[in-house]
Scaffold this active site. Structure first.
Site, short mmCIF file in Angstrom:
data_model
loop_
_atom_site.label_atom_id
_atom_site.label_comp_id
_atom_site.label_asym_id
_atom_site.label_seq_id
_atom_site.Cartn_x
_atom_site.Cartn_y
_atom_site.Cartn_z
N HIS A 263 72.10 -8.32 22.60
CA HIS A 263 73.45 -7.74 22.69
C HIS A 263 74.31 -8.20 21.50
O HIS A 263 74.88 -7.38 20.77
CB HIS A 263 74.09 -8.18 24.01
CG HIS A 263 75.48 -7.65 24.23
ND1 HIS A 263 75.74 -6.57 25.04
CD2 HIS A 263 76.68 -8.03 23.75
CE1 HIS A 263 77.04 -6.32 25.04
NE2 HIS A 263 77.64 -7.19 24.26
N GLU A 264 74.37 -9.50 21.30
CA GLU A 264 75.23 -10.02 20.22
C GLU A 264 74.67 -9.62 18.84
O GLU A 264 75.45 -9.36 17.92
CB GLU A 264 75.38 -11.54 20.33
CG GLU A 264 76.00 -12.03 21.65
CD GLU A 264 77.33 -11.39 22.03
OE1 GLU A 264 78.08 -10.97 21.14
OE2 GLU A 264 77.60 -11.29 23.25
N HIS A 267 76.06 -6.30 17.98
CA HIS A 267 77.41 -6.42 17.40
C HIS A 267 77.31 -6.86 15.94
O HIS A 267 78.01 -6.37 15.06
CB HIS A 267 78.22 -7.45 18.17
CG HIS A 267 78.79 -6.98 19.48
ND1 HIS A 267 79.60 -5.87 19.59
CD2 HIS A 267 78.68 -7.49 20.74
CE1 HIS A 267 79.96 -5.71 20.88
NE2 HIS A 267 79.41 -6.67 21.59
N GLU A 293 81.10 -1.97 21.18
CA GLU A 293 80.26 -2.20 22.36
C GLU A 293 79.10 -1.20 22.41
O GLU A 293 78.04 -1.51 22.95
CB GLU A 293 81.13 -2.14 23.62
CG GLU A 293 80.50 -2.71 24.87
CD GLU A 293 80.25 -4.23 24.82
OE1 GLU A 293 80.67 -4.90 23.86
OE2 GLU A 293 79.60 -4.73 25.76
#
Ligand SMILES: [Zn+2]
Length: 496
Positions: A263-264, A267, A293
């Site tokens: 997830h990170e 980003h 997101e």
């Protein structure tokens, strides 16, 4: 980079603002990672002073912006620059500094009270602070001005141009479809609600080796990227050449750790792939939190929870976490894709996550619109939880006190989590025109996916507003049908 001398002046005067933001980001990152606890007061003071300095510098651009707006023949970049700086100028000119300061002070205090209230699971402790914050946010909305609902003014801060009318329409389509899919998945037992791998314990050292292999598979650049540890995983983009992510080691249920890192990294890839020529300008950031997101969710769910990706990382897992060896690819895939209606948002699976967001969106909208009071929140929360997911919190800690956002005064933020999923769904449909997605992931050719995202989304930074960028990319805006059809295929389609 601009032919317009006034825009060149804006860019010149923006450089120190960029540098302040850079310093601010570094201080905030350090606060969450390495800062000794005794330094918090000094850090708070320094951050507040830097923020003030930044505000002054933004407001000082006001006349130059108005002047530049009269120019003819503005390029897309010029228009983007003016749009972004004008939004910042507007905020600080419309919202009095006394209100900003009051909000900041109340949020700092409220955050401490919230921590205590959550620990003791006593909503009543937090309630007066929530009331005060809602009151201040209503004042902020009045100062900013809005058409229609006051909540529009607050959502626009995180997702430019997003309104209650848009969001109501999006959720009115999304919620019944998700309910239908969820009911069928549960009734037919298509995906497990429990899995033995959930309770397998791991050593931090072993998991950190998994992370090293994972970020190398994702192609994270060694010289421009760091992975550290913090209580809550986050990404900090300090420059196109300096992006940092964090994770945490819970010691059990390793898929959580994998999800944090993917997830990170999603980003981070966004921040790393903005066109370097936009560095030091107001254009270097994403146009919205929903877009940001969408990148983390795309990698976490559409890539990371696919059958092909779980097959791809199976050797990484078995090498570092020997207990995985007794599980087949299919079992690991099912572990990553369990479906279980639950009370806690951050633990929610791909299918139930958006229900948590609709609930918070509805509650915030009603709080700001004056249709519900802070004291009614725990009950309304529990009723909605039961209606959406058939589970009811027994305590405030597993209900309305679970998230940090309200205590920080961040009203208007939650919807962007679902918008991220929705935009990711639109990307998924679009990217398949250009590549065989499953095949690409199966072959581990993640570079091709990164490149597609760079070309279509990342390189533009904030040049276009979120709605403009979607219109250009997809010819439509926040269409939840793409996400719905992806979830239908994945969760109700032929099981392979
Ligand atoms: Zn995120």
């Amino acid at each position: 980079m601009s032919n317009n001398p006034l825009i060149r002046q804006v860019h010149e005067k923006y450089k120190p603002i960029w540098a302040l933001n850079h310093a601010f980001a570094l201080l905030a990152w350090d606060l969450e990672t390495y800062m000794p606890t005794g330094a918090s007061e000094a850090r708070g003071f320094a951050q507040a002073q830097l923020a003030l300095l930044g505000q002054e510098k933004i407001v000082a651009l006001s006349d130059l912006i108005s002047e530049a707006q009269k120019s003819s023949n503005l390029s897309e970049n010029d228009k983007g620059t003016l749009r972004i700086v004008e939004r910042q100028v507007e905020y600080y000119s419309k919202v009095p500094s006394t209100l900003i300061e009051q909000l900041h002070r109340t949020a700092t205090e409220a955050n401490l009270v919230w921590r205590e209230a959550r620990r003791k699971s006593e909503f009543a402790r937090f309630q007066p602070y929530l009331e005060r914050l809602v009151e201040l946010k209503k004042q902020e909305a009045e100062k900013l001005g809005y058409e229609g609902h006051p909540y529009n003014a607050l959502m626009d801060r995180f997702e430019e141009g997003l309104t209650v009318r848009d969001t109501d329409a999006i959720f009115a389509r999304l919620v019944p479809s998700l309910k239908r899919i969820l009911e069928k998945v549960i009734a037919e037992g298509r995906y497990p609600a429990h899995h033995p791998l959930e309770s397998e314990k791991y050593e931090e050292a072993a998991m950190s080796k998994v992370n090293v292999d994972l970020i190398s598979l994702l192609g994270m650049p060694k010289d421009n990227f760091r992975l550290d540890v913090s209580t809550h995983p986050f990404t900090s983009g300090m420059a196109v050449s300096d992006v940092r992510i964090t994770t945490r080691y819970e010691g059990v249920n390793f898929k959580e750790g994998i999800s944090h890192v993917i997830h990170e990294s999603g980003h981070a890839i966004y921040e790393l792939q903005v066109d370097p020529s936009l560095e030091h300008t107001p254009l270097v950031h994403t146009p919205s939190l929903g877009f940001h997101e969408s990148q983390s969710r795309f990698w976490e769910n559409f890539v990371g929870r696919s059958r092909e990706f779980t097959e791809l990382i199976h050797p990484i897992l078995t090498k570092n976490l020997p207990f995985v060896s007794t599980y087949s690819n299919d079992e690991v895939y099912r572990y990553f894709n369990m479906v279980r209606p639950s009370l806690i948002r951050v633990e929610a699976d791909e299918l139930t996550y958006n229900f948590h967001i609709v609930l918070r969106y509805e509650l915030e909208k009603r709080l700001i619109g004056g249709d519900v009071t802070a004291s009614e929140i725990p009950t309304v929360w529990s009723n909605m939880m039961e209606e959406y997911l058939g589970v009811r919190p027994k305590t405030d800690a597993e209900g309305s006190l679970q998230d940090i956002h309200w205590s920080g005064g961040d009203f208007g933020y939650f919807a962007t989590y679902s918008l991220g999923n929705i935009i990711a769904g639109m990307i998924f449909k679009e990217i398949q025109r250009d590549m065989n997605f499953s095949e690409t992931v199966r072959n581990g050719n993640l570079l091709a996916i990164r490149e597609w995202l760079r070309e279509h989304i990342h390189r533009w930074g904030g040049i276009y507003s979120p709605k403009e960028l979607q219109q250009r990319l997809f010819g439509e805006v926040y269409n939840p049908d793409r996400l719905i059809s992806y979830l239908e295929d994945k969760f109700l389609g032929q099981m392979t």
